[in-house]
Scaffold this motif. Sequence first.
Motif, PDB file in Angstrom:
ATOM      1  N   ASP A  35     103.416  83.827 113.458  1.00 50.92           N
ATOM      2  CA  ASP A  35     104.550  83.041 113.958  1.00 50.92           C
ATOM      3  C   ASP A  35     104.622  82.979 115.478  1.00 50.92           C
ATOM      4  N   GLN A  94     114.839  83.674 114.715  1.00 55.05           N
ATOM      5  CA  GLN A  94     114.749  83.445 113.274  1.00 55.05           C
ATOM      6  C   GLN A  94     113.402  83.913 112.727  1.00 55.05           C
ATOM      7  N   ALA A  95     112.333  83.685 113.483  1.00 59.05           N
ATOM      8  CA  ALA A  95     111.009  84.129 113.048  1.00 59.05           C
ATOM      9  C   ALA A  95     110.935  85.655 113.023  1.00 59.05           C
ATOM     10  N   PHE A 105     117.061  77.020 123.015  1.00 58.64           N
ATOM     11  CA  PHE A 105     116.651  76.650 121.651  1.00 58.64           C
ATOM     12  C   PHE A 105     115.374  77.368 121.197  1.00 58.64           C
ATOM     13  N   PRO A 106     114.307  77.431 122.006  1.00 55.92           N
ATOM     14  CA  PRO A 106     113.106  78.160 121.545  1.00 55.92           C
ATOM     15  C   PRO A 106     113.364  79.647 121.297  1.00 55.92           C
ATOM     16  N   THR A 107     114.279  80.261 122.026  1.00 53.19           N
ATOM     17  CA  THR A 107     114.581  81.673 121.787  1.00 53.19           C
ATOM     18  C   THR A 107     115.295  81.859 120.456  1.00 53.19           C
ATOM     19  N   LEU A 108     116.099  80.880 120.057  1.00 51.01           N
ATOM     20  CA  LEU A 108     116.760  80.951 118.750  1.00 51.01           C
ATOM     21  C   LEU A 108     115.748  80.798 117.611  1.00 51.01           C
ATOM     22  N   ILE A 109     114.776  79.925 117.794  1.00 49.38           N
ATOM     23  CA  ILE A 109     113.716  79.749 116.798  1.00 49.38           C
ATOM     24  C   ILE A 109     112.910  81.040 116.676  1.00 49.38           C
ATOM     25  N   GLU A 110     112.605  81.679 117.824  1.00 48.28           N
ATOM     26  CA  GLU A 110     111.865  82.933 117.801  1.00 48.28           C
ATOM     27  C   GLU A 110     112.678  84.039 117.128  1.00 48.28           C
TER      28      GLU A 110
END
Length: 113
Positions: free
Chosen positions: A67, A38-39, A31-36
């Motif tokens: 970000d 998107q950033a 999940f954190p890699t997906l947020i990154e």
Amino acid sequence: MNMKQRGISFIGVLFVVGVLAFAGVIAAQVFPTLIEFQAITKAASKAKEGASVPEVRSIFDKAAQIDDIKSISGKDLEITKEGEKTVVAFAYNKEIHIGGPAYLLLKYTGRSK
């Protein structure tokens, strides 16, 4: 009256819970890699407004600092022109350690819109 039991056994419940727990741990790491990602996509779209290659990289690096992007920097971008539009493309890999010698490799690619 001969009643047959129906349902799942205790061992079956433990197996299902174990599989769901493993999937939850992997999802929590992905999940954190997906947020990154998107950033990074947002920063690349913002950076395409630059007039020159160094300016595009500088805009991206400033957005990456804000970000907290650590996977990629301005020097890793592929900057091209398509007609009058500047296109900022990127690609990078993320490894997630699962256990022992096992890793999950995620390959991310994208470009500005």
